[in-house]
Design a protein around this motif. Sequence first.
Motif, PDB file in Angstrom:
ATOM      1  N   GLY A 223      35.697 -15.208 141.118  1.00 15.96           N
ATOM      2  CA  GLY A 223      35.036 -13.906 141.173  1.00 15.96           C
ATOM      3  C   GLY A 223      35.960 -12.766 140.800  1.00 15.96           C
ATOM      4  N   GLN A 224      36.904 -13.055 139.867  1.00 17.54           N
ATOM      5  CA  GLN A 224      37.842 -12.036 139.386  1.00 17.54           C
ATOM      6  C   GLN A 224      37.818 -12.022 137.856  1.00 17.54           C
ATOM      7  OE1 GLN A 224      41.676 -11.677 141.304  1.00 17.54           O
ATOM      8  NE2 GLN A 224      41.014 -12.981 143.000  1.00 17.54           N
ATOM      9  N   PRO A 225      36.747 -11.508 137.270  1.00 17.62           N
ATOM     10  CA  PRO A 225      36.617 -11.506 135.807  1.00 17.62           C
ATOM     11  C   PRO A 225      37.658 -10.617 135.143  1.00 17.62           C
ATOM     12  CG  PRO A 225      34.910 -10.154 136.818  1.00 17.62           C
ATOM     13  CD  PRO A 225      35.601 -10.863 137.944  1.00 17.62           C
ATOM     14  N   PHE A 226      38.105 -11.034 133.950  1.00 20.83           N
ATOM     15  CA  PHE A 226      39.151 -10.265 133.286  1.00 20.83           C
ATOM     16  C   PHE A 226      38.911 -10.063 131.788  1.00 20.83           C
ATOM     17  CE2 PHE A 226      40.398 -14.688 133.675  1.00 20.83           C
ATOM     18  CZ  PHE A 226      40.842 -15.037 132.408  1.00 20.83           C
ATOM     19  N   THR A 227      37.711 -10.400 131.293  1.00 21.09           N
ATOM     20  CA  THR A 227      37.363 -10.077 129.908  1.00 21.09           C
ATOM     21  C   THR A 227      35.876  -9.742 129.834  1.00 21.09           C
ATOM     22  OG1 THR A 227      36.675 -12.298 129.225  1.00 21.09           O
ATOM     23  CG2 THR A 227      39.013 -11.776 129.010  1.00 21.09           C
ATOM     24  N   ASP A 228      35.468  -9.157 128.719  1.00 20.43           N
ATOM     25  CA  ASP A 228      34.052  -9.002 128.395  1.00 20.43           C
ATOM     26  C   ASP A 228      33.735  -9.934 127.237  1.00 20.43           C
ATOM     27  OD1 ASP A 228      33.665  -7.044 130.297  1.00 20.43           O
ATOM     28  OD2 ASP A 228      33.968  -5.387 128.903  1.00 20.43           O
ATOM     29  N   GLU A 229      32.780 -10.834 127.447  1.00 19.89           N
ATOM     30  CA  GLU A 229      32.369 -11.782 126.418  1.00 19.89           C
ATOM     31  C   GLU A 229      30.952 -11.422 125.982  1.00 19.89           C
ATOM     32  OE1 GLU A 229      34.547 -13.821 125.257  1.00 19.89           O
ATOM     33  OE2 GLU A 229      36.049 -13.449 126.806  1.00 19.89           O
ATOM     34  N   LYS A 230      30.840 -10.870 124.785  1.00 25.83           N
ATOM     35  CA  LYS A 230      29.550 -10.393 124.281  1.00 25.83           C
ATOM     36  C   LYS A 230      28.813 -11.546 123.606  1.00 25.83           C
ATOM     37  CE  LYS A 230      31.973  -7.299 122.135  1.00 25.83           C
ATOM     38  NZ  LYS A 230      32.430  -6.154 121.288  1.00 25.83           N
ATOM     39  N   TYR A 231      27.785 -12.080 124.289  1.00 25.47           N
ATOM     40  CA  TYR A 231      27.041 -13.209 123.742  1.00 25.47           C
ATOM     41  C   TYR A 231      26.139 -12.751 122.600  1.00 25.47           C
ATOM     42  CZ  TYR A 231      28.384 -16.523 127.423  1.00 25.47           C
ATOM     43  OH  TYR A 231      29.074 -17.374 128.240  1.00 25.47           O
ATOM     44  N   GLY A 232      26.437 -13.230 121.406  1.00 29.44           N
ATOM     45  CA  GLY A 232      25.676 -12.856 120.233  1.00 29.44           C
ATOM     46  C   GLY A 232      24.730 -13.957 119.776  1.00 29.44           C
ATOM     47  N   ILE A 233      23.845 -13.583 118.886  1.00 31.73           N
ATOM     48  CA  ILE A 233      22.881 -14.502 118.286  1.00 31.73           C
ATOM     49  C   ILE A 233      23.345 -14.756 116.864  1.00 31.73           C
ATOM     50  CG2 ILE A 233      20.474 -14.794 117.592  1.00 31.73           C
ATOM     51  CD1 ILE A 233      19.873 -12.728 119.940  1.00 31.73           C
ATOM     52  N   GLY A 234      23.788 -15.984 116.597  1.00 33.48           N
ATOM     53  CA  GLY A 234      24.393 -16.301 115.315  1.00 33.48           C
ATOM     54  C   GLY A 234      23.375 -16.515 114.212  1.00 33.48           C
ATOM     55  N   LEU A 235      23.601 -15.848 113.085  1.00 34.78           N
ATOM     56  CA  LEU A 235      22.762 -15.990 111.895  1.00 34.78           C
ATOM     57  C   LEU A 235      23.656 -16.263 110.690  1.00 34.78           C
ATOM     58  CD1 LEU A 235      20.560 -12.886 112.601  1.00 34.78           C
ATOM     59  CD2 LEU A 235      19.641 -15.210 112.411  1.00 34.78           C
ATOM     60  N   LYS A 236      23.049 -16.845 109.644  1.00 34.64           N
ATOM     61  CA  LYS A 236      23.812 -17.075 108.429  1.00 34.64           C
ATOM     62  C   LYS A 236      24.374 -15.753 107.918  1.00 34.64           C
ATOM     63  CE  LYS A 236      23.638 -19.691 104.132  1.00 34.64           C
ATOM     64  NZ  LYS A 236      22.847 -20.623 103.307  1.00 34.64           N
ATOM     65  N   LYS A 237      25.597 -15.780 107.453  1.00 32.19           N
ATOM     66  CA  LYS A 237      26.263 -14.567 107.017  1.00 32.19           C
ATOM     67  C   LYS A 237      25.433 -13.833 105.964  1.00 32.19           C
ATOM     68  CE  LYS A 237      29.569 -11.581 106.873  1.00 32.19           C
ATOM     69  NZ  LYS A 237      29.797 -10.694 108.025  1.00 32.19           N
ATOM     70  N   GLY A 238      25.174 -12.557 106.238  1.00 31.34           N
ATOM     71  CA  GLY A 238      24.437 -11.720 105.312  1.00 31.34           C
ATOM     72  C   GLY A 238      22.976 -11.518 105.636  1.00 31.34           C
ATOM     73  N   ASP A 239      22.459 -12.222 106.656  1.00 30.96           N
ATOM     74  CA  ASP A 239      21.032 -12.090 106.997  1.00 30.96           C
ATOM     75  C   ASP A 239      20.825 -10.863 107.895  1.00 30.96           C
ATOM     76  OD1 ASP A 239      18.357 -12.342 107.496  1.00 30.96           O
ATOM     77  OD2 ASP A 239      18.456 -14.380 108.314  1.00 30.96           O
ATOM     78  N   LYS A 240      20.984  -9.692 107.280  1.00 35.79           N
ATOM     79  CA  LYS A 240      20.869  -8.443 108.042  1.00 35.79           C
ATOM     80  C   LYS A 240      19.430  -8.147 108.445  1.00 35.79           C
ATOM     81  CE  LYS A 240      24.943  -6.322 105.901  1.00 35.79           C
ATOM     82  NZ  LYS A 240      25.462  -5.141 105.152  1.00 35.79           N
ATOM     83  N   THR A 241      18.483  -8.572 107.638  1.00 37.94           N
ATOM     84  CA  THR A 241      17.071  -8.319 107.954  1.00 37.94           C
ATOM     85  C   THR A 241      16.692  -8.939 109.284  1.00 37.94           C
ATOM     86  OG1 THR A 241      16.472  -8.249 105.606  1.00 37.94           O
ATOM     87  CG2 THR A 241      14.697  -8.657 107.176  1.00 37.94           C
ATOM     88  N   THR A 242      17.033 -10.213 109.463  1.00 35.17           N
ATOM     89  CA  THR A 242      16.725 -10.886 110.729  1.00 35.17           C
ATOM     90  C   THR A 242      17.562 -10.323 111.860  1.00 35.17           C
ATOM     91  OG1 THR A 242      16.212 -12.907 109.489  1.00 35.17           O
ATOM     92  CG2 THR A 242      16.492 -13.123 111.863  1.00 35.17           C
ATOM     93  N   CYS A 243      18.804  -9.997 111.574  1.00 32.95           N
ATOM     94  CA  CYS A 243      19.686  -9.425 112.596  1.00 32.95           C
ATOM     95  C   CYS A 243      19.089  -8.149 113.185  1.00 32.95           C
ATOM     96  CB  CYS A 243      21.060  -9.141 111.991  1.00 32.95           C
ATOM     97  SG  CYS A 243      22.224  -8.340 113.115  1.00 32.95           S
ATOM     98  N   GLU A 244      18.596  -7.285 112.321  1.00 32.27           N
ATOM     99  CA  GLU A 244      18.006  -6.024 112.801  1.00 32.27           C
ATOM    100  C   GLU A 244      16.746  -6.286 113.631  1.00 32.27           C
ATOM    101  OE1 GLU A 244      17.524  -3.984 109.145  1.00 32.27           O
ATOM    102  OE2 GLU A 244      19.652  -3.425 108.984  1.00 32.27           O
ATOM    103  N   ALA A 245      15.945  -7.267 113.218  1.00 33.86           N
ATOM    104  CA  ALA A 245      14.749  -7.627 113.990  1.00 33.86           C
ATOM    105  C   ALA A 245      15.128  -8.211 115.340  1.00 33.86           C
ATOM    106  CB  ALA A 245      13.901  -8.620 113.197  1.00 33.86           C
ATOM    107  N   VAL A 246      16.179  -9.011 115.360  1.00 38.44           N
ATOM    108  CA  VAL A 246      16.681  -9.595 116.610  1.00 38.44           C
ATOM    109  C   VAL A 246      17.117  -8.499 117.574  1.00 38.44           C
ATOM    110  CG1 VAL A 246      18.694 -10.800 117.549  1.00 38.44           C
ATOM    111  CG2 VAL A 246      17.327 -11.879 115.762  1.00 38.44           C
ATOM    112  N   ASN A 247      17.811  -7.491 117.076  1.00 43.39           N
ATOM    113  CA  ASN A 247      18.290  -6.418 117.950  1.00 43.39           C
ATOM    114  C   ASN A 247      17.139  -5.623 118.567  1.00 43.39           C
ATOM    115  OD1 ASN A 247      20.924  -7.136 117.508  1.00 43.39           O
ATOM    116  ND2 ASN A 247      21.309  -5.569 115.958  1.00 43.39           N
ATOM    117  N   VAL A 248      16.089  -5.397 117.782  1.00 43.94           N
ATOM    118  CA  VAL A 248      14.896  -4.736 118.320  1.00 43.94           C
ATOM    119  C   VAL A 248      14.276  -5.588 119.420  1.00 43.94           C
ATOM    120  CG1 VAL A 248      12.545  -3.980 117.782  1.00 43.94           C
ATOM    121  CG2 VAL A 248      14.419  -3.440 116.211  1.00 43.94           C
ATOM    122  N   ALA A 249      14.211  -6.902 119.197  1.00 40.52           N
ATOM    123  CA  ALA A 249      13.616  -7.819 120.179  1.00 40.52           C
ATOM    124  C   ALA A 249      14.425  -7.854 121.472  1.00 40.52           C
ATOM    125  CB  ALA A 249      13.512  -9.214 119.576  1.00 40.52           C
TER     126      ALA A 249
END
Length: 286
Positions: A223-249
């Motif tokens: 119970g002594q955390p020492f980093t921030d780990e930002k869990y992302g949703i992995g997409l094929k490199k360059g798929d910005k269209t889906t990435c933007e839709a994912v962020n809205v969701a």
Amino acid sequence: MQMRRTGAVFAVAALALGVAACGGNKTYASLSEKLKDSNEVTVGTKWDQPSLGLKQGDAPVGFDVDVAKAVLTEINGGKEPKITWKESASSNREAFLANGTVDIIFATYSITDARKPKVTFGGPYVIAHQDVMVRKDDTSITKPQDLANKRICKAAGSNSYKRITEPPPDGQLGLSTAKTVDAANYSECVQKLSGSNLDAVTTDDLILAGFAKQAGGNFKILGQPFTDEKYGIGLKKGDKTTCEAVNVAVKKLWDNGTMKQLLDKWFGGTEGLKLSETAPPAEGCS
């Protein structure tokens, strides 16, 4: 004569390409386009992490699995797509996205500068924090700094051990005397901890919480955390269209309370664990 033969070759090649396109090998500019056209998606998750992604029967269950279903339904206009689940270990996530084995990954996938050149990340959808798990009866390790000269797990494809052994900027604690023990994944790490072949497992608190819950009280999280780990949703490199839709969701799922419900469902009541209460800011699609 040579020109006529060359033109004929080009015509045959063009026809062959047209047949291939009609024969089921259709390619798409983005995952969003694929969903709209076929309503099908292949999702990479972990299959060995309780409460996050653990295979039961023909499919995995857990927090990441539920988040995947919710996000994909949102970006698919409210229609739940047909999902094929594919195990995606830490060591093969980038390769699976690049070669098309999976379309998208929800698998405790921390957004890091080292990974961004290979992956387009949506999210993060939650922020975890690296912590330490030890055997319940171990009183020699009460804080992360006590891992000096101790045996810690080095899971293939994960960089969590570096947070312990290396100094900033790549690490955090700089405990170069900590001894690393190799394992294929975190389930093997926990097995080694159970068998006293390790002194500690250190990685994201959500991962540790799932294993601690499964073990029924044999382990404890400091119970002594020492980093921030930002869990992302992995997409094929360059798929910005889906990435933007994912962020809205993701934002919508936080705003309507779905994310909090899922966190409570899978991790509520875990000693030493503090769950996120608010939506993390999106990283931006690159």
